[in-house]
Design a protein around this motif. Structure first.
Motif, mmCIF file in Angstrom:
data_model
loop_
_atom_site.group_PDB
_atom_site.id
_atom_site.type_symbol
_atom_site.label_atom_id
_atom_site.label_comp_id
_atom_site.label_asym_id
_atom_site.label_seq_id
_atom_site.Cartn_x
_atom_site.Cartn_y
_atom_site.Cartn_z
ATOM 1 N N ASP A 230 38.727 44.442 40.260
ATOM 2 C CA ASP A 230 37.672 43.442 40.088
ATOM 3 C C ASP A 230 36.995 43.180 41.431
ATOM 4 N N LEU A 231 36.140 44.116 41.844
ATOM 5 C CA LEU A 231 35.495 44.002 43.149
ATOM 6 C C LEU A 231 34.565 42.796 43.207
ATOM 7 N N GLU A 232 33.911 42.502 42.106
ATOM 8 C CA GLU A 232 33.035 41.330 42.076
ATOM 9 C C GLU A 232 33.839 40.051 42.241
ATOM 10 N N GLY A 233 34.998 39.980 41.556
ATOM 11 C CA GLY A 233 35.847 38.798 41.682
ATOM 12 C C GLY A 233 36.400 38.631 43.082
ATOM 13 N N LEU A 234 36.829 39.730 43.704
ATOM 14 C CA LEU A 234 37.324 39.663 45.082
ATOM 15 C C LEU A 234 36.214 39.199 46.027
ATOM 16 N N HIS A 235 35.008 39.710 45.828
ATOM 17 C CA HIS A 235 33.886 39.313 46.679
ATOM 18 C C HIS A 235 33.589 37.825 46.536
#
Length: 368
Positions: A230-235
């Motif tokens: 979940d790259l968006e969530g990590l960002h």
């Protein structure tokens, strides 16, 4: 006698074997439980010299190495490690590179580098070129299956040994995590750095709430607060959690493309990479180069004995994970496994290659 680097040295033999080692107590993190760890060891012989590499993977990796990878290596020059890896990556195209295949390739790559260094009679870090003489470590364990008493004893023990950073698991029981983190802080005192690892157990909203509570206890590292996919969530979490807390992920990266995507998404403050998964020493140093380009620090994930020389060669490395399970296994099964002194690991420059020898008699009892 060391060989001249200009000499071609054909690969003569490749062996791979799996060992299953029980844990010393039940272990769990935010998403899974386990009671044993499987080690796959590759031994490669060229010019009458044997080197080794290994990965922590399913025993099926050994079969893949025997059936497929060894055929691509036998008779070819061990000194040209990049050429060997290009050939191997081409061979596994239809098998799927991520996961088990990448782990098998990682063990073979480490064995190639170890054998080359032994043939030249130099420590691996001398062959790669050192960026530093020693590597800071952080103590890692603190499993969610541990009682509070055992959690405190383990973390405090590392601090007493001079390790200034310690990490614990969270996420199995979110309603207990705040209490356990405060108990950990009490055990390690106000000066040691406290890390937490969620192993992707939380939702984004849960992680935001947990981060605020963890910050009050002085937590400075939140690893995989949500799934590393979940790259968006990590960002988003990077933008919103307390400013003194770093978001870390990357331990499940298999190749440079994975890490480029994670870095390009600005998903982490510190990137993690694991040489037993990310195509060995070759892949780990590629990740270091990516970190250089994105100006993001690098942390080595687990397997401290395999990482040590490559970590000394990595320009952007900040520390190496001294993981309880792997430390126990590596000291149990390898002669030459190093222990930290005042919180740092230093390679043994009197031994060629990675400086490790498999304790065959001790390992045999765990063989699959």
């Amino acid at each position: 006698m060391a060989r001249r680097s200009s000499e071609a040295v054909p690969i003569e033999r490749i062996e791979a074997r799996a060992y299953e080692i029980p844990t010393d107590a039940p272990e769990a993190d935010g998403t899974i439980e386990w009671d044993s760890t499987t080690l796959v060891v590759v031994e490669l012989t060229a010019g009458g010299t044997r080197g080794l590499g290994y990965t922590y993977a399913d025993a099926a990796a050994a079969g893949l190495i025997h059936r497929t990878l060894s055929k691509e290596l036998l008779g070819h020059d061990v000194m040209d490690v990049p050429a060997r890896m290009v050939s191997l990556l081409t061979r596994v195209r239809n098998k799927g590179r991520p996961g088990l295949v990448a782990m098998a390739l990682s063990a073979v790559d480490a064995a190639l580098w170890d054998t080359k260094a032994r043939l030249l009679d130099v420590p691996l870090v001398r062959l790669l070129g050192a960026a530093r003489d020693e590597v800071p470590v952080y103590g890692s364990g603190g499993f969610t299956s541990y009682s509070v008493a055992r959690l405190k004893e383990q973390l405090a023990g590392w601090v007493e040994q001079g390790i200034a950073r310690v990490k614990m698991k969270v996420g199995s029981h979110p309603d207990e995590d705040g209490m356990r983190v405060w108990e950990a802080r009490e055990a390690i005192g106000p000066d040691a750095q406290l890390f937490v690892d969620g192993n992707g157990a939380y939702t984004v909203k849960q992680a935001l709430v947990m981060a605020d509570g963890f910050a009050e206890a002085g937590v400075v590292w939140f690893e995989e607060p949500v799934s590393s996919d979940d790259l968006e969530g990590l960002h988003l979490l990077r933008q919103r959690i307390p400013s003194g807390m770093n978001v870390a992920a990357g331990e499940y990266g298999w190749d440079a493309i994975y890490f480029q995507r994670m870095l390009g998404a600005r998903a982490v403050d510190v990137l993690q990479a694991d040489a037993t998964r990310c195509l060995g020493v070759t892949g780990f140093l590629q990740v270091d180069a990516l970190c250089e380009g994105f100006q993001v620090p690098l942390s080595a994930h687990c397997a401290p004995s395999l990482h040590l020389h490559a970590a000394c060669a990595a320009r952007n490395l900040v520390h190496l994970e001294y993981f309880h399970d792997h430390v126990r296994i590596e000291h149990l099964l390898f002669d030459g496994a190093r222990g930290p002194v005042k919180g740092v690991l230093t390679p043994d420059l009197s031994r060629p290659g990675m400086g490790l020898e498999l304790k065959r008699q001790d390992a045999e009892r765990y063989a699959l």
